[in-house]
Design an enzyme around this catalytic site. Sequence first.
Site, PDB file in Angstrom:
ATOM      1  N   LYS A 119      -0.741   5.321  -5.586  1.00  0.00           N
ATOM      2  CA  LYS A 119      -1.818   4.992  -6.537  1.00  0.00           C
ATOM      3  C   LYS A 119      -2.716   6.197  -6.819  1.00  0.00           C
ATOM      4  O   LYS A 119      -3.087   6.456  -7.958  1.00  0.00           O
ATOM      5  CB  LYS A 119      -2.688   3.853  -5.976  1.00  0.00           C
ATOM      6  CG  LYS A 119      -1.919   2.584  -5.677  1.00  0.00           C
ATOM      7  CD  LYS A 119      -2.787   1.558  -4.981  1.00  0.00           C
ATOM      8  CE  LYS A 119      -3.202   1.911  -3.570  1.00  0.00           C
ATOM      9  NZ  LYS A 119      -2.124   1.920  -2.568  1.00  0.00           N
ATOM     10  N   GLY A 120      -3.067   6.920  -5.729  1.00  0.00           N
ATOM     11  CA  GLY A 120      -4.006   8.042  -5.867  1.00  0.00           C
ATOM     12  C   GLY A 120      -3.496   9.064  -6.859  1.00  0.00           C
ATOM     13  O   GLY A 120      -4.223   9.511  -7.749  1.00  0.00           O
ATOM     14  N   GLN A 147      -5.041  -0.329  -0.976  1.00  0.00           N
ATOM     15  CA  GLN A 147      -4.033  -1.191  -0.339  1.00  0.00           C
ATOM     16  C   GLN A 147      -3.033  -1.692  -1.394  1.00  0.00           C
ATOM     17  O   GLN A 147      -2.915  -1.083  -2.441  1.00  0.00           O
ATOM     18  CB  GLN A 147      -4.697  -2.365   0.400  1.00  0.00           C
ATOM     19  CG  GLN A 147      -5.441  -1.966   1.653  1.00  0.00           C
ATOM     20  CD  GLN A 147      -6.833  -1.410   1.391  1.00  0.00           C
ATOM     21  OE1 GLN A 147      -7.631  -2.027   0.711  1.00  0.00           O
ATOM     22  NE2 GLN A 147      -7.137  -0.256   1.934  1.00  0.00           N
ATOM     23  N   THR A 192      -3.722   7.211   9.174  1.00  0.00           N
ATOM     24  CA  THR A 192      -3.560   7.193  10.634  1.00  0.00           C
ATOM     25  C   THR A 192      -2.397   8.066  11.118  1.00  0.00           C
ATOM     26  O   THR A 192      -2.230   8.238  12.320  1.00  0.00           O
ATOM     27  CB  THR A 192      -3.294   5.751  11.112  1.00  0.00           C
ATOM     28  OG1 THR A 192      -2.151   5.252  10.406  1.00  0.00           O
ATOM     29  CG2 THR A 192      -4.482   4.844  10.844  1.00  0.00           C
ATOM     30  N   GLY A 245      -5.823   5.660   2.077  1.00  0.00           N
ATOM     31  CA  GLY A 245      -5.545   7.092   2.112  1.00  0.00           C
ATOM     32  C   GLY A 245      -4.789   7.424   0.853  1.00  0.00           C
ATOM     33  O   GLY A 245      -3.644   7.017   0.690  1.00  0.00           O
ATOM     34  N   HIS A 246      -5.427   8.102  -0.081  1.00  0.00           N
ATOM     35  CA  HIS A 246      -4.821   8.379  -1.384  1.00  0.00           C
ATOM     36  C   HIS A 246      -4.591   9.886  -1.508  1.00  0.00           C
ATOM     37  O   HIS A 246      -5.535  10.671  -1.443  1.00  0.00           O
ATOM     38  CB  HIS A 246      -5.724   7.865  -2.513  1.00  0.00           C
ATOM     39  CG  HIS A 246      -5.878   6.370  -2.481  1.00  0.00           C
ATOM     40  ND1 HIS A 246      -6.682   5.675  -3.335  1.00  0.00           N
ATOM     41  CD2 HIS A 246      -5.296   5.430  -1.693  1.00  0.00           C
ATOM     42  CE1 HIS A 246      -6.601   4.378  -3.071  1.00  0.00           C
ATOM     43  NE2 HIS A 246      -5.779   4.209  -2.064  1.00  0.00           N
ATOM     44  N   GLY A 261       0.810  -1.204   0.000  1.00  0.00           N
ATOM     45  CA  GLY A 261       0.000   0.000   0.000  1.00  0.00           C
ATOM     46  C   GLY A 261       0.849   1.262   0.000  1.00  0.00           C
ATOM     47  O   GLY A 261       2.085   1.203   0.115  1.00  0.00           O
ATOM     48  N   ASP A 262       0.192   2.398  -0.211  1.00  0.00           N
ATOM     49  CA  ASP A 262       0.852   3.709  -0.197  1.00  0.00           C
ATOM     50  C   ASP A 262       1.928   3.852  -1.264  1.00  0.00           C
ATOM     51  O   ASP A 262       2.919   4.567  -1.084  1.00  0.00           O
ATOM     52  CB  ASP A 262       1.445   4.009   1.198  1.00  0.00           C
ATOM     53  CG  ASP A 262       0.395   3.948   2.274  1.00  0.00           C
ATOM     54  OD1 ASP A 262      -0.761   4.308   1.986  1.00  0.00           O
ATOM     55  OD2 ASP A 262       0.720   3.524   3.399  1.00  0.00           O
ATOM     56  N   GLU A 263       1.733   3.189  -2.377  1.00  0.00           N
ATOM     57  CA  GLU A 263       2.717   3.258  -3.465  1.00  0.00           C
ATOM     58  C   GLU A 263       2.606   4.567  -4.239  1.00  0.00           C
ATOM     59  O   GLU A 263       3.513   4.901  -5.027  1.00  0.00           O
ATOM     60  CB  GLU A 263       2.509   2.080  -4.433  1.00  0.00           C
ATOM     61  CG  GLU A 263       2.754   0.693  -3.854  1.00  0.00           C
ATOM     62  CD  GLU A 263       1.497   0.073  -3.245  1.00  0.00           C
ATOM     63  OE1 GLU A 263       0.495   0.802  -3.059  1.00  0.00           O
ATOM     64  OE2 GLU A 263       1.525  -1.128  -2.940  1.00  0.00           O
ATOM     65  N   LEU A 293      10.811   8.319  -7.311  1.00  0.00           N
ATOM     66  CA  LEU A 293      12.206   8.227  -7.745  1.00  0.00           C
ATOM     67  C   LEU A 293      13.047   9.314  -7.083  1.00  0.00           C
ATOM     68  O   LEU A 293      14.190   9.076  -6.681  1.00  0.00           O
ATOM     69  CB  LEU A 293      12.273   8.377  -9.275  1.00  0.00           C
ATOM     70  CG  LEU A 293      13.675   8.179  -9.832  1.00  0.00           C
ATOM     71  CD1 LEU A 293      14.074   6.713  -9.799  1.00  0.00           C
ATOM     72  CD2 LEU A 293      13.786   8.721 -11.256  1.00  0.00           C
TER      73      LEU A 293
HETATM   74  P1  GDP Z   1      -1.588   5.599  -2.142  1.00  0.00           P
HETATM   75  O1  GDP Z   1      -2.277   5.107  -0.933  1.00  0.00           O
HETATM   76  O2  GDP Z   1      -0.985   4.489  -2.945  1.00  0.00           O
HETATM   77  O3  GDP Z   1      -2.444   6.500  -2.982  1.00  0.00           O
HETATM   78  O4  GDP Z   1      -0.359   6.476  -1.637  1.00  0.00           O
HETATM   79  P2  GDP Z   1      -0.389   7.569  -0.439  1.00  0.00           P
HETATM   80  O5  GDP Z   1      -1.048   8.790  -0.923  1.00  0.00           O
HETATM   81  O6  GDP Z   1      -0.874   6.972   0.815  1.00  0.00           O
HETATM   82  O7  GDP Z   1       1.177   7.787  -0.213  1.00  0.00           O
HETATM   83  C1  GDP Z   1       1.999   8.230  -1.222  1.00  0.00           C
HETATM   84  C2  GDP Z   1       2.679   9.518  -0.765  1.00  0.00           C
HETATM   85  O8  GDP Z   1       3.756   9.847  -1.642  1.00  0.00           O
HETATM   86  C3  GDP Z   1       1.756  10.725  -0.806  1.00  0.00           C
HETATM   87  O9  GDP Z   1       2.137  11.612   0.213  1.00  0.00           O
HETATM   88  C4  GDP Z   1       2.036  11.340  -2.164  1.00  0.00           C
HETATM   89  O10 GDP Z   1       1.778  12.741  -2.217  1.00  0.00           O
HETATM   90  C5  GDP Z   1       3.513  11.087  -2.299  1.00  0.00           C
HETATM   91  N1  GDP Z   1       4.009  10.876  -3.661  1.00  0.00           N
HETATM   92  C6  GDP Z   1       3.431  10.238  -4.704  1.00  0.00           C
HETATM   93  N2  GDP Z   1       4.287  10.176  -5.745  1.00  0.00           N
HETATM   94  C7  GDP Z   1       5.429  10.781  -5.346  1.00  0.00           C
HETATM   95  C8  GDP Z   1       6.698  10.999  -5.948  1.00  0.00           C
HETATM   96  O11 GDP Z   1       6.972  10.613  -7.068  1.00  0.00           O
HETATM   97  N3  GDP Z   1       7.652  11.639  -5.189  1.00  0.00           N
HETATM   98  C9  GDP Z   1       7.407  12.080  -3.928  1.00  0.00           C
HETATM   99  N4  GDP Z   1       8.383  12.683  -3.277  1.00  0.00           N
HETATM  100  N5  GDP Z   1       6.226  11.882  -3.329  1.00  0.00           N
HETATM  101  C10 GDP Z   1       5.257  11.238  -4.032  1.00  0.00           C
HETATM  102  P1  IMO Z   2      -3.812   2.575   0.681  1.00  0.00           P
HETATM  103  O1  IMO Z   2      -4.991   2.360  -0.238  1.00  0.00           O
HETATM  104  C1  IMO Z   2      -1.168   0.986   3.729  1.00  0.00           C
HETATM  105  C2  IMO Z   2      -2.854  -1.938   6.504  1.00  0.00           C
HETATM  106  C3  IMO Z   2      -2.957  -1.536   7.960  1.00  0.00           C
HETATM  107  C4  IMO Z   2      -2.760  -2.895   8.619  1.00  0.00           C
HETATM  108  C5  IMO Z   2      -3.487  -3.837   7.671  1.00  0.00           C
HETATM  109  C6  IMO Z   2      -4.908  -4.185   8.105  1.00  0.00           C
HETATM  110  O2  IMO Z   2      -3.651   3.955   1.169  1.00  0.00           O
HETATM  111  O3  IMO Z   2      -2.602   1.984   0.074  1.00  0.00           O
HETATM  112  P2  IMO Z   2      -7.186  -2.798   8.054  1.00  0.00           P
HETATM  113  O4  IMO Z   2      -7.542  -1.499   8.692  1.00  0.00           O
HETATM  114  O5  IMO Z   2      -7.294  -2.807   6.565  1.00  0.00           O
HETATM  115  O6  IMO Z   2      -7.881  -3.966   8.676  1.00  0.00           O
HETATM  116  O7  IMO Z   2      -5.614  -2.994   8.414  1.00  0.00           O
HETATM  117  O8  IMO Z   2      -3.524  -3.186   6.411  1.00  0.00           O
HETATM  118  N1  IMO Z   2      -3.496  -1.023   5.541  1.00  0.00           N
HETATM  119  C7  IMO Z   2      -2.831  -0.174   4.744  1.00  0.00           C
HETATM  120  N2  IMO Z   2      -1.517   0.089   4.666  1.00  0.00           N
HETATM  121  N3  IMO Z   2      -2.024   1.575   2.879  1.00  0.00           N
HETATM  122  C8  IMO Z   2      -3.326   1.290   2.918  1.00  0.00           C
HETATM  123  O9  IMO Z   2      -4.205   1.726   1.993  1.00  0.00           O
HETATM  124  C9  IMO Z   2      -3.805   0.401   3.913  1.00  0.00           C
HETATM  125  N4  IMO Z   2      -5.030  -0.072   4.252  1.00  0.00           N
HETATM  126  C10 IMO Z   2      -4.821  -0.956   5.231  1.00  0.00           C
HETATM  127  O10 IMO Z   2      -1.966  -0.627   8.321  1.00  0.00           O
HETATM  128  O11 IMO Z   2      -1.403  -3.240   8.597  1.00  0.00           O
HETATM  129 MG    MG Z   3      -2.228   5.391   1.117  1.00  0.00          MG
END
Ligand code: GDP
Ligand code: IMO
Ligand code: MG
Length: 431
Positions: A17-18, A225, A302, A41-42, A13-15, A333
Amino acid sequence: MNKNIVILGTQWGDEGKGKIVDVLTKSNSYVVRYQGGHNAGHTLVINKEKIILHLIPSGLLHNNVIGIISHGVVVSPIALFNEVKMLEKNGFFVKNRIFISNSSPLILKYHIDMDIAREKKLGRKALGTTGRGIGPAYEDKISRRALLVGDLKNRDKLYIKLEEIVEYYNHQLVSFYNFPAIDYKKIFKNLLPIIDFFHDMIQDTTHILHTIIKNKKNIIFEGAQGSFLDIDNGSYPYVTSSNSTIGGVITGTGLGPKNFHYILGVTKVYSTRVGYGPFPTELFDHIDKHFSNYGQEFGSTTGRKRRTGWLDAVLLNRAVHLNSLSALCLTKLDVLDGLKEIKICIAYKNIHTLEIIKYPTMYDLENIEPIYEVHPGWNTNTKGITKFHFLPKEAQNYIHRIEEITKIPVDIISTGPDRLHTIFMKNFSIF
Ligand code: GDP
Ligand code: IMO
Ligand code: MG
């Protein structure tokens, strides 16, 4: 021909995607959330303004885009209501552009209390959930007792079902978890003011999606995720409760495999994980500090510090196979700028038997250590670069090496959080 693309995470997660969903969404198109809930959280950065979305599909900040929350998603009506209002405060009016499946299970207070109570009871063995009630809500669905979004339209049925289900939950919350009892009348009362708000949004989204496809419009499917948080394919039990790998988009929307034409795996160029569970390439040194500081690795939902580590190509290859990925999008990158060397994990070694493992079992990700390949870093700034040939040679080589290892192309590279900080590779053409 229309082209429908799926954007999903290949790690934990948190790659990013959003951001990528937002970048790829064109006006007059459709964006669909198909699994997970407001645990996601995107983050989008538009004109330096940061907006974090949890349930609302990320492309919706473009004008005229229609967002669909299909039945694979577990929906907290309160969280969704608050999110729509938060967007209105920020000048984005999305209420009339969202459809929610009548079959989506609801997340209500008893799910959240149960999630929190369970984590508390587990103590040191806790999973580190987001505390949003996701697990209990999916349990209700599987156990065939869930209240559905469609039930919001029938107040009498809602009231009766709430009474029954709260009795079931109170039994456990009070007797087993030592938590206060929940008052179903209070839940009902809190729902009443927002029921009308949702009334027109509640639809048969499968039918809507089939109609959009018949009309040859493009759709983006936004995963939540990441692949290794998947309930079936992830590092169980440290996973979420939905299918965040490709199967989730089929069961979660009511579409068939032929409706998806391009599957993009979003991969951070290093790894992060929030919550507990195995993490073979995890770091605890100055590189962790570097990723935390420059990558701002704190949970979007969180606020927790994300654990960080090197890119794990063993798991990435597995994600390529699990999801039939068409291509990769590499993000963050720029966070590698200034590092002397950059490592990629290309195999594991069993710490007891010393056996080299290239196809690890998800059952036992604990007793292994990573084997790294080391690449030279670069000292220049890549933030905001929009053309591949402007990247330092070392960065170009690093990206080509990832293509070589995964045997699929890198089509997009993200060099910063903003919409504009994006490189599209020459061969990239999805629409
Ligand atoms: P998601 O859950 O996959 O949508 O990712 P999140 O939004 O939770 O976390 C990605 C974080 O990296 C966010 O704070 C974005 O604003 C940030 N982000 C996304 N792409 C880049 C990038 O290429 N460089 C940097 N420095 N930040 C980025
Ligand atoms: P996005 O879409 C990162 C993790 C939680 C926990 C596990 C189970 O932003 O990538 P849950 O509340 O789903 O039962 O928790 O999954 N988790 C995430 N980690 N990004 C997320 O979403 C997540 N959604 C759940 O931290 O380890
Ligand atoms: Mg996220």
